[in-house]
Design a protein around this motif. Structure first.
Motif, short mmCIF file in Angstrom:
data_model
loop_
_atom_site.label_atom_id
_atom_site.label_comp_id
_atom_site.label_asym_id
_atom_site.label_seq_id
_atom_site.Cartn_x
_atom_site.Cartn_y
_atom_site.Cartn_z
N LYS A 113 95.94 7.43 -34.96
CA LYS A 113 94.48 7.37 -34.78
C LYS A 113 93.78 7.38 -36.13
O LYS A 113 92.71 6.80 -36.29
CB LYS A 113 94.00 8.54 -33.93
CG LYS A 113 94.39 8.39 -32.44
CD LYS A 113 93.70 9.43 -31.59
CE LYS A 113 94.35 9.64 -30.23
NZ LYS A 113 94.06 8.63 -29.24
N LYS A 153 91.64 15.61 -30.98
CA LYS A 153 92.81 14.81 -30.59
C LYS A 153 93.95 14.99 -31.59
O LYS A 153 93.69 15.02 -32.80
CB LYS A 153 92.48 13.32 -30.62
CG LYS A 153 91.22 12.89 -29.96
CD LYS A 153 91.02 11.39 -30.11
CE LYS A 153 89.79 10.97 -29.34
NZ LYS A 153 89.65 9.53 -29.25
N VAL A 163 94.00 14.83 -25.48
CA VAL A 163 92.60 14.83 -25.91
C VAL A 163 91.81 15.91 -25.17
O VAL A 163 91.89 16.00 -23.94
CB VAL A 163 91.98 13.44 -25.62
CG1 VAL A 163 90.51 13.42 -25.97
CG2 VAL A 163 92.73 12.36 -26.37
N GLU A 197 86.36 14.32 -33.58
CA GLU A 197 85.50 13.16 -33.41
C GLU A 197 84.19 13.54 -32.77
O GLU A 197 84.12 14.45 -31.95
CB GLU A 197 86.21 12.21 -32.43
CG GLU A 197 86.49 10.85 -32.99
CD GLU A 197 87.34 10.04 -32.04
OE1 GLU A 197 88.37 9.52 -32.49
OE2 GLU A 197 86.99 9.92 -30.85
N GLU A 198 83.16 12.78 -33.10
CA GLU A 198 81.86 12.88 -32.43
C GLU A 198 82.07 12.54 -30.94
O GLU A 198 82.81 11.61 -30.62
CB GLU A 198 80.97 11.86 -33.15
CG GLU A 198 79.89 11.25 -32.39
CD GLU A 198 79.26 10.04 -33.14
OE1 GLU A 198 79.88 9.38 -34.02
OE2 GLU A 198 78.12 9.75 -32.79
N ILE A 200 81.07 10.87 -27.61
CA ILE A 200 80.20 9.76 -27.20
C ILE A 200 79.96 9.85 -25.70
O ILE A 200 80.90 10.01 -24.91
CB ILE A 200 80.86 8.39 -27.50
CG1 ILE A 200 81.38 8.33 -28.94
CG2 ILE A 200 79.90 7.24 -27.20
CD1 ILE A 200 80.32 8.31 -30.00
N GLU A 204 83.06 4.26 -19.74
CA GLU A 204 84.18 3.66 -20.45
C GLU A 204 84.55 2.30 -19.88
O GLU A 204 84.43 2.08 -18.67
CB GLU A 204 85.40 4.57 -20.29
CG GLU A 204 85.60 5.46 -21.49
CD GLU A 204 86.79 6.38 -21.31
OE1 GLU A 204 87.82 6.09 -21.88
OE2 GLU A 204 86.66 7.38 -20.57
N GLN A 286 89.69 0.35 -26.10
CA GLN A 286 89.07 1.25 -25.14
C GLN A 286 87.69 1.60 -25.70
O GLN A 286 87.57 2.17 -26.78
CB GLN A 286 89.91 2.50 -24.97
CG GLN A 286 89.45 3.32 -23.80
CD GLN A 286 90.18 4.64 -23.76
OE1 GLN A 286 91.18 4.82 -24.43
NE2 GLN A 286 89.67 5.56 -22.99
N GLU A 298 89.51 4.13 -28.66
CA GLU A 298 90.83 3.95 -29.26
C GLU A 298 91.29 2.53 -29.09
O GLU A 298 90.73 1.76 -28.30
CB GLU A 298 91.86 4.94 -28.70
CG GLU A 298 92.25 4.69 -27.28
CD GLU A 298 93.49 5.50 -26.87
OE1 GLU A 298 94.10 6.18 -27.71
OE2 GLU A 298 93.84 5.43 -25.69
P1 AMP Z 1 92.20 8.72 -25.70
O1 AMP Z 1 93.58 9.27 -25.63
O2 AMP Z 1 91.67 8.62 -27.11
O3 AMP Z 1 92.07 7.46 -24.91
O4 AMP Z 1 91.23 9.73 -24.94
C1 AMP Z 1 91.40 10.07 -23.59
C2 AMP Z 1 90.05 10.18 -22.95
O5 AMP Z 1 89.22 11.12 -23.64
C3 AMP Z 1 89.27 8.87 -23.02
O6 AMP Z 1 89.59 8.06 -21.96
C4 AMP Z 1 87.84 9.35 -22.98
O7 AMP Z 1 87.43 9.56 -21.65
C5 AMP Z 1 87.88 10.67 -23.69
N1 AMP Z 1 87.45 10.53 -25.09
C6 AMP Z 1 88.23 10.28 -26.16
N2 AMP Z 1 87.49 10.21 -27.30
C7 AMP Z 1 86.21 10.41 -26.95
C8 AMP Z 1 84.97 10.47 -27.68
N3 AMP Z 1 84.91 10.30 -29.01
N4 AMP Z 1 83.85 10.72 -26.98
C9 AMP Z 1 83.88 10.91 -25.64
N5 AMP Z 1 85.00 10.88 -24.90
C10 AMP Z 1 86.17 10.63 -25.53
#
Ligand code: AMP
Length: 448
Positions: A113, A153, A163, A197-198, A200, A204, A286, A298
Motif C-alpha cells: 500500500k 491498515k 483494515v 489514512e484519512e 473518506i 464505494e 477500488q 486501493e
Molecule cells: P481495503 O483492504 O483497503 O480495500 O479496505 C477494506 C475496506 O475498508 C474498504 O472496502 C473500505 O470500505 C474501507 N476503507 C479502506 N480505506 C478507507 C478510507 N481511506 N476511508 C474510508 N474507508 C476505507
C-alpha cells in the motif's frame, strides 16, 4: 499478434481455483483454447472445463512453472494476487510463457500500500487520500490526532480483512494508535509497517481495466458488498455479492465520475511505465465516491472476486484475443453487453466469524440453468461426486437482465436450487437496498 484457427487452440493455463477463476475459465473457453489449471482445491466448475489440472498451492511458483512447461503452455492467466506477489509472472515469462498478470515489481501496486500511495504522490495523480506510513506507532501520534477520523491498515496483504476504521471497528484516536502498535508488533500482513489514512465518506465502487503496459481499457463499474450481514452490518469479508448497471455506471455513479476514475487509472498505468514497472494484466481500482469525486482506496493487481463474475459474462469481445493483446502491448477497445448483473455469494454458515467447513452442498446445476441464472463454483472441494464447503465462500449465482431489479430476481431464482448449511445476503441488489445507497450518496453530495 497471434492468429487463431479453429484447429489451433492455444494451450492456456489458469492459476487459481475460486469463483473469479471459474468466471475467467468460462470466458477463456468461449475462445479457442485448450484449458489447463493449477489450483489448491478441486473446483468442479473449472475441472470440467479443463483438459487437465494440477492440485497445487497457487503460490508454489516452481510447481506451477514446471507444470506449465510440461504442458507446453503458451498463455497463462493468473487469478489471485498471492502468486503474483511470489513472482509467478516473472518466472513464467522467463520460460517464454506469456502471462496476463503483472510482474512481482508491478504487482506492488497491490502488495504494498505504501508503494501505491507514494506512486500517486510522486506523479501527482488525482484522487489520492492523505496518508502516512509508520514503522513506529509513537511516531503516528501527531498525525492521528491531526487527522481526527482515520483508517489504519497493515502495509502488507491481509485479504481486505486487516483494515480498521475510527467510528466503526475503532472507537477513537487511542484505539487507532493501539491497533497501529499491534500491526507493527505482530507484523500483521507480513510487514512491520502501518498505513494511517484519512477516512473518506462515500459510496464505494470498483472499476476494473485491461492493461497492456500503456493503455487501459475499462470495464463496467461494479459495487461489491463486503459486510457479512444484511444492511451492511457485521465484519468485513472477501465480498458477499455485487451488482452492475446496464449502462456500465451505477445507480449513484454518474458518467463524468466514472470518467474521472478511468483517467486516474490511466495515469497510474503511465506512472508505472515511467517507473520501469510496465503493467500488463488487469488493474482493479477500488474507489470511494466522495463529495469531492472518486478517491482511490486501493489498487489490486487482478480481477475482483466477485466483480469478475459481473463483467466477464458481459464481454462480447473474444477474451482470448484480449489476453493476447494485453501481453503483446496491443490492446484495442473491448465491448460489453448493455445488461445489468446481480451476483450473490453462497457462503458457509458462520462465514466472517467461524465458518462451518466440510459440509455437503446440494447444487442442482440443471435447474439453476433453467432459471436463466449462471453458477460459479468458488472455494469448494469435490470428493466422490459430492461438493463440500471450505471455510471460504462457496458458490456465486449470477443474474443478467435489462435492469438490476430483474437481474436480482433471476439470481434469487437460481439460489432456490442450492441447499446445505449456507448463508446468503438476500438484500444485495434489491430495490430498497439500492434506493438507500442512492439517497445516502445524494446526502453526501448535498452536505455543506
Ligand atoms: P481495503 O483492504 O483497503 O480495500 O479496505 C477494506 C475496506 O475498508 C474498504 O472496502 C473500505 O470500505 C474501507 N476503507 C479502506 N480505506 C478507507 C478510507 N481511506 N476511508 C474510508 N474507508 C476505507
Amino acid at each position: 499478434m497471434h492468429k487463431f484457427r479453429k484447429d489451433d487452440e492455444m494451450k492456456t493455463l489458469l492459476v487459481g481455483g475460486g469463483a473469479r477463476e471459474h468466471a475467467i475459465a468460462k470466458a477463456l473457453k468461449k475462445g479457442d483454447v485448450t484449458l489447463f489449471a493449477c489450483m489448491h482445491n478441486k473446483n468442479p466448475g473449472i475441472a470440467k472445463l479443463c483438459e487437465d489440472f494440477r492440485m497445487v498451492k497457487e503460490t508454489d511458483v516452481e510447481k506451477v512453472v514446471d507444470y506449465a512447461r510440461r504442458k507446453n503452455i503458451e498463455l497463462c492467466v493468473v487469478g489471485p494476487e498471492a502468486p503474483l506477489e511470489k513472482g509467478v509472472g516473472d518466472e513464467l515469462e522467463k520460460n517464454g510463457i506469456k502471462t496476463v498478470g503483472p510482474t512481482k515489481n508491478a504487482a506492488e501496486i497491490e502488495t504494498s500500500k505504501s508503494f501505491m500511495r507514494n506512486l500517486m504522490k510522486k506523479h501527482n495523480i488525482p484522487g489520492d487520500v492523505e496518508c502516512k506510513v509508520f514503522d513506529n506507532a509513537d511516531d503516528a501520534k501527531d498525525f492521528v490526532e491531526k487527522m481526527g477520523d482515520v483508517v489504519v491498515k497493515p502495509v502488507g496483504l491481509t485479504g481486505g480483512k486487516g483494515v480498521k476504521i475510527v467510528g466503526e471497528q475503532l472507537k477513537d484516536s487511542d484505539d487507532a494508535l493501539n491497533y497501529a502498535k499491534e500491526i507493527i508488533k505482530n507484523k500483521i500482513g507480513g510487514i512491520p509497517k502501518v498505513v494511517v489514512e484519512e477516512k473518506i465518506v462515500g459510496e464505494e465502487f470498483t472499476l476494473q481495466g485491461f492493461c497492456d503496459g500503456k493503455k487501459i481499457v475499462p470495464m463496467p463499474a461494479v459495487q461489491d458488498n463486503k459486510r457479512a450481514f444484511e444492511n451492511d452490518e457485521g465484519p468485513n469479508t472477501g465480498g458477499m455479492g455485487s451488482y452492475s448497471q446496464e449502462d456500465g455506471l451505477l445507480p449513484f455513479l454518474k458518467k463524468n465520475e466514472y470518467d474521472v476514475a478511468v483517467d486516474i487509472m490511466q495515469k497510474i498505468i503511465w506512472a508505472m511505465k515511467k517507473e520501469g514497472r510496465e503493467y500488463k494484466g488487469i488493474l482493479y481500482g477500488q474507489f470511494m465516491l466522495s463529495k469531492a469525486g472518486p478517491r482511490v482506496i486501493e489498487c489490486n493487481a487482478r480481477f475482483g472476486d466477485p466483480e469478475a463474475m459481473n463483467v466477464l459474462p458481459l464481454l462480447e469481445s473474444d477474451f482470448v484475443e484480449v489476453c493476447n493483446r494485453i501481453v503483446d502491448g496491443k490492446l484495442s477497445n473491448a465491448s460489453f453487453m448493455k445488461k445489468a448483473t446481480v451476483c450473490k455469494y453462497v457462503v458457509p454458515k458462520g462465514y466472517g466469524v467461524k465458518s462451518m467447513a466440510d459440509r455437503v452442498l446440494t447444487v442442482d446445476e440443471k435447474k439453476i440453468e433453467k432459471e436463466g441464472a449462471e453458477l460459479f463454483y468458488a472455494s469448494v472441494n469435490e470428493r466422490d461426486g459430492k461438493i463440500y464447503t471450505t471455510t471460504s465462500r462457496a458458490l456465486g449465482v449470477l443474474g443478467v437482465a435489462d435492469s438490476i431489479e430483474k437481474a436480482e430476481v433471476i439470481a434469487e431464482n437460481g439460489l432456490k436450487h442450492i441447499s446445505g448449511e449456507i448463508y446468503v445476503r438476500h438484500d444485495i441488489g434489491k430495490k430498497d437496498y439500492i434506493e438507500k445507497k442512492v439517497k445516502r450518496m445524494e446526502g453526501i453530495r448535498n452536505a455543506v
